[in-house]
Write a protein that holds these residues in place. Structure first.
Motif, PDB file in Angstrom:
ATOM      1  N   THR A   1       0.822  -1.215   0.000  1.00 43.50           N
ATOM      2  CA  THR A   1       0.000   0.000   0.000  1.00 43.50           C
ATOM      3  C   THR A   1       0.854   1.263   0.000  1.00 43.50           C
ATOM      4  O   THR A   1       0.472   2.272  -0.592  1.00 43.50           O
TER       5      THR A   1
ATOM      6  N   PHE B   1       1.853   2.862  -3.307  1.00 39.82           N
ATOM      7  CA  PHE B   1       0.806   3.438  -4.146  1.00 39.82           C
ATOM      8  C   PHE B   1       0.020   4.527  -3.421  1.00 39.82           C
ATOM      9  O   PHE B   1      -1.105   4.834  -3.783  1.00 39.82           O
TER      10      PHE B   1
ATOM     11  N   TYR C   1      -1.581   4.789  -0.616  1.00 38.39           N
ATOM     12  CA  TYR C   1      -2.820   4.519   0.106  1.00 38.39           C
ATOM     13  C   TYR C   1      -2.694   5.079   1.529  1.00 38.39           C
ATOM     14  O   TYR C   1      -1.584   5.344   2.002  1.00 38.39           O
TER      15      TYR C   1
ATOM     16  N   ASP D   1       9.597   3.538  -7.867  1.00 33.58           N
ATOM     17  CA  ASP D   1       9.130   3.588  -9.254  1.00 33.58           C
ATOM     18  C   ASP D   1       9.756   2.466 -10.081  1.00 33.58           C
ATOM     19  O   ASP D   1       9.106   1.891 -10.958  1.00 33.58           O
TER      20      ASP D   1
ATOM     21  N   VAL E   1       7.800  -0.716  -9.323  1.00 29.57           N
ATOM     22  CA  VAL E   1       6.468  -0.722  -9.931  1.00 29.57           C
ATOM     23  C   VAL E   1       6.574  -0.900 -11.443  1.00 29.57           C
ATOM     24  O   VAL E   1       5.822  -1.680 -12.048  1.00 29.57           O
TER      25      VAL E   1
ATOM     26  N   ARG F   1      -0.214   0.625 -13.863  1.00 31.06           N
ATOM     27  CA  ARG F   1      -0.035   1.290 -12.575  1.00 31.06           C
ATOM     28  C   ARG F   1      -1.102   2.342 -12.308  1.00 31.06           C
ATOM     29  O   ARG F   1      -1.230   2.824 -11.180  1.00 31.06           O
ATOM     30  N   LYS F   2      -1.886   2.715 -13.318  1.00 32.50           N
ATOM     31  CA  LYS F   2      -2.949   3.702 -13.132  1.00 32.50           C
ATOM     32  C   LYS F   2      -4.304   3.055 -12.836  1.00 32.50           C
ATOM     33  O   LYS F   2      -5.263   3.763 -12.527  1.00 32.50           O
TER      34      LYS F   2
ATOM     35  N   ARG G   1      -6.992   1.550 -10.787  1.00 35.64           N
ATOM     36  CA  ARG G   1      -7.341   1.499  -9.370  1.00 35.64           C
ATOM     37  C   ARG G   1      -7.754   0.089  -8.952  1.00 35.64           C
ATOM     38  O   ARG G   1      -7.397  -0.372  -7.863  1.00 35.64           O
TER      39      ARG G   1
ATOM     40  N   LYS H   1      -4.662  -2.087  -8.474  1.00 33.70           N
ATOM     41  CA  LYS H   1      -3.940  -1.730  -7.253  1.00 33.70           C
ATOM     42  C   LYS H   1      -4.702  -2.171  -6.011  1.00 33.70           C
ATOM     43  O   LYS H   1      -4.100  -2.605  -5.021  1.00 33.70           O
TER      44      LYS H   1
ATOM     45  N   THR I   1      -2.960  -4.857  -3.359  1.00 34.89           N
ATOM     46  CA  THR I   1      -2.697  -4.322  -2.021  1.00 34.89           C
ATOM     47  C   THR I   1      -3.662  -4.866  -0.980  1.00 34.89           C
ATOM     48  O   THR I   1      -3.425  -4.705   0.220  1.00 34.89           O
TER      49      THR I   1
END
Length: 341
Positions: A227, A230, A232, A263, A266, A281-282, A284, A287, A291
């Motif tokens: 998390t 990214f 969170y 980076d 990822v 990676r964009k 949601r 991710k 996570t």
């Protein structure tokens, strides 16, 4: 008359064989189409040769600290202390003199202790993160083993039923085929059962292929250490100390593409074709899945991908120990920082 009867029997046998072969090819083609529709078979197993791991440049045999060690000292705000330590070292241990100013010796000792405490604290903060990572890795390993065993058991049961039905049906078909030289009418049920004997195992094989990707399990949200990569919200259990987080989000001096370590990780996961759950990676939803922030449909593939990511994150965090050792060597005087530009 007998010749005509034999020709009819041969014709029926040929027709029966053709039907069995056609049915087998039909089911086999459907079976393979189903198999190829799964990510397990679509995955391209190859290494990310275009993104080799970033290795530390620490050199224990050099008397000058590496750029990575200097970078870490800067993040820990130790550069002024190291500079003062070097100044005092020459004064406290001057050549040709037996003693030095007591006040200077005390300041020298105090600075060494302050730097050492900071290094030890950073090392303990790394252990703090690794402790939670170890728990998560153990949990995901257990899940992966459990789900894999359930999948293997299901595939084995399906294969066993395929073997049983295949053997039993062909035994009946061949048993009916034996008296056909006297009673040709038995060739009809014999051929029919033979067709079924060819189709049923293929159907079981199709089920086995479907089961080879495993089952899905609904799980409550359980955020993991990914998390923090990214952005969170921070949780007490998954919190990463500032020193480690700064190390991850810093751009190493040897980075070819100007990426931070986080980076780089990822981007490596996005490029890794062996990870099928995370490729944007964009996204949601992707991710959230890796996570564990939301309730998810856990599969063997998702657990396996999480396990790979957590292991690589753990390995990246452990790299901080190499420049930390260099900084301790600077404290002891076996290394020194390069001259400031």
């Amino acid at each position: 008359m007998n010749r005509n009867s034999q020709e009819k029997n041969y014709s029926k046998a040929a027709s029966r064989s053709a039907l069995v072969l056609a049915a087998f090819l039909l089911v086999y083609s459907v079976d393979m189409h189903a198999a190829c529709s799964f990510s397990l078979f679509n995955r391209t197993h190859r290494d990310c040769q275009s993104r080799l791991p970033v290795f530390s440049q620490s050199d224990l045999h050099s008397d000058v600290a590496s750029p990575e060690a200097v970078e870490l000292a800067r993040h820990l705000e130790l550069i002024p202390l190291f500079q003062r330590l070097e100044e005092l070292r020459d004064k406290v241990q001057p050549p040709g003199r037996q003693s030095s100013n007591t006040e200077l010796r005390e300041e020298f000792r105090d600075i060494k202790e302050e730097i050492t405490e900071k290094i030890v604290q950073t090392r303990l903060e790394v252990d703090f993160v690794q402790a939670e990572l170890a728990v998560e890795l153990a949990a995901h390993n257990e899940l992966l083993n459990t789900y894999s065993r359930a999948r293997d058991d299901a595939v084995n049961r399906t294969n066993i039923w395929a073997f049983r039905t295949n053997g039993a049906l062909w035994a009946v078909a061949e048993g009916l085929d034996i008296p056909t030289y006297k009673k040709p009418r038995y060739s009809i049920p014999s051929g029919s059962i033979g067709i079924i004997a060819g189709i049923v195992p293929s159907v079981f094989s199709a089920f086995a292929v479907r089961e080879s990707s495993g089952f899905g399990y609904e799980r409550e949200p359980y955020p993991n250490m990914l998390t923090q990569l990214f952005d969170y919200p921070r949780l007490t259990r998954t919190d990463i100390p500032a020193s480690v987080l700064t190390y991850l989000h810093a751009k190493p001096a040897y980075a070819e593409h100007g990426e931070s370590r986080a980076d780089w990780l990822v981007n490596r996961w996005v490029d890794d074709k062996n990870l099928s759950v995370f490729n944007d990676r964009k996204s949601r939803s992707q991710k959230d899945a890796i996570t564990g922030m939301v309730q998810s449909h856990l599969t063997i593939q998702l657990v396996s991908d999480r396990l790979t990511m957590l292991q690589q994150l753990s390995a990246m965090i452990n790299q901080i120990n190499r420049p930390l050792l260099e900084l301790m060597m600077v404290v002891r005087g076996t290394k020194h920082l390069p001259p400031a530009n």
